[in-house]
Design a protein around this motif. Structure first.
Motif, mmCIF file in Angstrom:
data_model
loop_
_atom_site.group_PDB
_atom_site.id
_atom_site.type_symbol
_atom_site.label_atom_id
_atom_site.label_comp_id
_atom_site.label_asym_id
_atom_site.label_seq_id
_atom_site.Cartn_x
_atom_site.Cartn_y
_atom_site.Cartn_z
ATOM 1 N N GLY A 194 0.805 -1.207 0.000
ATOM 2 C CA GLY A 194 0.000 0.000 0.000
ATOM 3 C C GLY A 194 0.836 1.254 0.000
ATOM 4 N N ASN A 195 2.084 1.145 0.440
ATOM 5 C CA ASN A 195 2.965 2.319 0.504
ATOM 6 C C ASN A 195 3.963 2.378 -0.644
ATOM 7 O OD1 ASN A 195 1.679 3.057 2.836
ATOM 8 N ND2 ASN A 195 3.307 2.389 4.220
ATOM 9 N N GLU A 196 3.974 1.364 -1.487
ATOM 10 C CA GLU A 196 4.975 1.317 -2.552
ATOM 11 C C GLU A 196 4.800 2.424 -3.586
ATOM 12 O OE1 GLU A 196 1.817 -1.874 -3.581
ATOM 13 O OE2 GLU A 196 2.749 -0.993 -1.796
ATOM 14 N N SER A 197 3.583 2.962 -3.710
ATOM 15 C CA SER A 197 3.340 4.017 -4.706
ATOM 16 C C SER A 197 4.155 5.272 -4.423
ATOM 17 C CB SER A 197 1.846 4.369 -4.748
ATOM 18 O OG SER A 197 1.420 4.925 -3.514
ATOM 19 N N LEU A 198 4.550 5.465 -3.173
ATOM 20 C CA LEU A 198 5.354 6.637 -2.821
ATOM 21 C C LEU A 198 6.733 6.606 -3.472
ATOM 22 C CD1 LEU A 198 4.529 6.723 0.984
ATOM 23 C CD2 LEU A 198 3.983 8.565 -0.637
ATOM 24 N N LEU A 199 7.194 5.432 -3.858
ATOM 25 C CA LEU A 199 8.566 5.274 -4.328
ATOM 26 C C LEU A 199 8.660 4.909 -5.802
ATOM 27 C CD1 LEU A 199 9.840 3.321 -1.189
ATOM 28 C CD2 LEU A 199 10.131 5.759 -1.682
ATOM 29 N N VAL A 200 7.532 4.877 -6.494
ATOM 30 C CA VAL A 200 7.541 4.565 -7.922
ATOM 31 C C VAL A 200 8.327 5.643 -8.672
ATOM 32 C CG1 VAL A 200 6.128 4.350 -10.000
ATOM 33 C CG2 VAL A 200 5.369 3.293 -7.860
ATOM 34 N N PRO A 249 13.905 14.912 3.470
ATOM 35 C CA PRO A 249 13.191 13.893 2.684
ATOM 36 C C PRO A 249 12.750 14.486 1.357
ATOM 37 C CG PRO A 249 11.791 14.724 4.439
ATOM 38 C CD PRO A 249 13.161 15.300 4.676
ATOM 39 N N ARG A 250 12.601 13.638 0.360
ATOM 40 C CA ARG A 250 12.189 14.140 -0.951
ATOM 41 C C ARG A 250 11.414 13.073 -1.699
ATOM 42 N NH1 ARG A 250 16.025 16.577 -5.851
ATOM 43 N NH2 ARG A 250 14.297 17.152 -7.238
ATOM 44 N N LEU A 251 10.321 13.497 -2.313
ATOM 45 C CA LEU A 251 9.532 12.631 -3.176
ATOM 46 C C LEU A 251 9.681 13.090 -4.623
ATOM 47 C CD1 LEU A 251 6.254 12.258 -1.080
ATOM 48 C CD2 LEU A 251 8.048 10.539 -1.385
ATOM 49 N N TYR A 252 9.409 12.180 -5.543
ATOM 50 C CA TYR A 252 9.591 12.464 -6.960
ATOM 51 C C TYR A 252 8.315 12.126 -7.737
ATOM 52 C CZ TYR A 252 14.578 12.801 -5.853
ATOM 53 O OH TYR A 252 15.798 13.166 -5.316
ATOM 54 N N PRO A 253 7.306 13.013 -7.691
ATOM 55 C CA PRO A 253 6.103 12.772 -8.498
ATOM 56 C C PRO A 253 6.467 12.693 -9.981
ATOM 57 C CG PRO A 253 5.717 14.502 -6.871
ATOM 58 C CD PRO A 253 7.190 14.222 -6.866
ATOM 59 N N SER A 254 5.700 11.931 -10.717
ATOM 60 C CA SER A 254 5.950 11.756 -12.146
ATOM 61 C C SER A 254 5.449 12.969 -12.929
ATOM 62 C CB SER A 254 5.240 10.502 -12.634
ATOM 63 O OG SER A 254 3.827 10.710 -12.625
ATOM 64 N N PRO A 255 5.879 13.093 -14.191
ATOM 65 C CA PRO A 255 5.327 14.169 -15.032
ATOM 66 C C PRO A 255 3.805 14.116 -15.109
ATOM 67 C CG PRO A 255 7.291 13.251 -16.067
ATOM 68 C CD PRO A 255 6.987 12.380 -14.886
ATOM 69 N N ASP A 256 3.248 12.905 -15.115
ATOM 70 C CA ASP A 256 1.791 12.771 -15.139
ATOM 71 C C ASP A 256 1.169 13.303 -13.853
ATOM 72 O OD1 ASP A 256 -0.750 11.612 -16.317
ATOM 73 O OD2 ASP A 256 -0.648 10.468 -14.446
ATOM 74 N N ASP A 257 1.816 13.061 -12.715
ATOM 75 C CA ASP A 257 1.311 13.577 -11.441
ATOM 76 C C ASP A 257 1.282 15.105 -11.463
ATOM 77 O OD1 ASP A 257 1.050 11.009 -10.281
ATOM 78 O OD2 ASP A 257 3.168 11.000 -9.713
ATOM 79 N N PHE A 258 2.358 15.702 -11.947
ATOM 80 C CA PHE A 258 2.414 17.170 -12.025
ATOM 81 C C PHE A 258 1.381 17.702 -13.026
ATOM 82 C CE2 PHE A 258 6.763 16.727 -10.199
ATOM 83 C CZ PHE A 258 6.627 17.647 -9.158
ATOM 84 N N ALA A 259 1.162 16.961 -14.104
ATOM 85 C CA ALA A 259 0.187 17.398 -15.107
ATOM 86 C C ALA A 259 -1.230 17.407 -14.530
ATOM 87 C CB ALA A 259 0.253 16.483 -16.329
#
Length: 340
Positions: free
Chosen positions: A47-53, A161-171
């Motif tokens: 359930g938490n793996e999506s944070l690290l995709v 700490p730092r997360l890396y949203p995808s280009p789709d997330d930012f869009a």
């Protein structure tokens, strides 16, 4: 200390909740800064793996299925699978951020060259190195985690700490960023960490009408967010996005906000990981436990009333032990709205 010429392989174990995984990303940043060639794997609960995709420093994300409807033994069967998998990876270093027996057993049986964890873990006597975990004023959880790198000679200045949203997330987030806005994440898992619904509605009434207000949360938070929207009575200003934005899209939305409001919760750490402006509301807990905001523009709001009962524990509770919940009700709404 790691002296091997080949890239060292690390496994970082953090099978707690969303906020804990977010804070663990600071450790990834620090290891990468010290050893850019390191192969980094992380073990999280399902359930938490999506944070690290898509995380640029990670090689693999291992997932532990701890709960499954109708299968009371899934946690232990999957742990056995993980032990076999971890052994096959032949890790140079296993860093265990958990203080519970199951992950301690996994660490002990990992056959890694170096195993490091907190002394409070019941299996820590079998670790190569053990570090004390203490709640001390001024020591953030990211600092406690970073202390595990000390035996490796890799502990340096604090890295956020730092997360890396995808280009789709930012869009997706961009579709809501047409005008200035604030975000409010009004819920938590624990009752005593959550600022009352009525107070959030009062806050919205004090936010300038030229700012859109986005209410964020999980699908289970839709009803509470809708109640807040109704009580605020500003239908043209408030948008209920609970259940419509996943964690990484929420993180991207937080980054562009004029201000983000959150309890002592995962949303607070999302903001820290995106260096998003943050007003953190602490009810029954206190920032001295080490879970306060880390964004460069951040502040903590608590009750001004001296309460002998605050804090009533390191974690939240399902109800106020004394029945009055004054740690929340006496927080002034005016103190929250000031920065906006």
């Amino acid at each position: 200390m790691i002296t091997a010429t080949k890239p060292p392989r690390f496994l970082i174990i953090q099978t707690a909740f969303i906020g804990d995984v977010i804070l663990t990303t600071a450790l990834l940043e620090q290891i990468h800064a010290a050893r850019p060639d390191a192969i980094l794997d992380v073990l999280v609960r399902k359930g938490n793996e999506s944070l690290l995709v898509g995380h640029p420093f990670l090689h693999d994300v291992l997932v532990w299925e701890k709960k499954k409807p109708g299968d009371r033994f899934i946690k232990y069967r999957d742990l056995r699978r993980l032990i076999t998998l971890v052994r096959s990876r032949q890790y140079d270093v296993v860093l265990n951020l958990q203080r519970f027996g199951a992950t301690g057993l996994l660490t002990t049986l990992s056959q890694a060259s170096i195993t490091i964890g907190f002394a409070q873990n019941p299996f820590s006597r079998f670790f190569t190195h053990k570090i004390d975990h203490r709640y001390e004023p001024g020591i953030h959880e990211v600092d406690r985690n970073a202390a595990l790198l000390r035996p490796l000679g890799m502990q340096g200045p604090r890295i956020m700490p730092r997360l890396y949203p995808s280009p789709d997330d930012f869009a997706v987030a961009k579709t809501y960023q047409g005008k200035p806005y604030v975000c409010i994440a009004p819920t938590t898992v624990w009752f005593t960490k959550q600022y009352p619904v009525e107070r959030w509605a009062e806050l919205i009434k004090m936010i300038p009408t030229n700012l859109t207000v986005y209410l964020l949360g999980a699908p289970s938070d839709v009803a509470i967010c809708e109640r807040i929207r109704t009580l605020a009575d500003r239908p043209d200003q408030v948008v209920n996005l609970a259940g419509k934005m996943n964690l990484m899209r929420s993180a991207a939305l937080h980054q562009g906000a004029v201000m983000n409001y959150a309890n002592d919760s995962a949303a607070l750490h999302l903001c820290s990981a995106m260096d998003a402006p943050t007003t953190a509301v602490f009810c029954s807990t206190v920032p001295d436990f080490g879970y306060g905001p880390l964004a460069s523009q951040s502040r903590v709001v608590q009750t001004r009333e001296p309460l002998d009962c605050k804090p009533c524990g390191v974690h939240g509770r399902t109800r106020c032990p004394l029945g009055h919940f004054r740690c929340a009700w006496t927080i002034r709404v005016e103190d929250l709205v000031l920065p906006v």
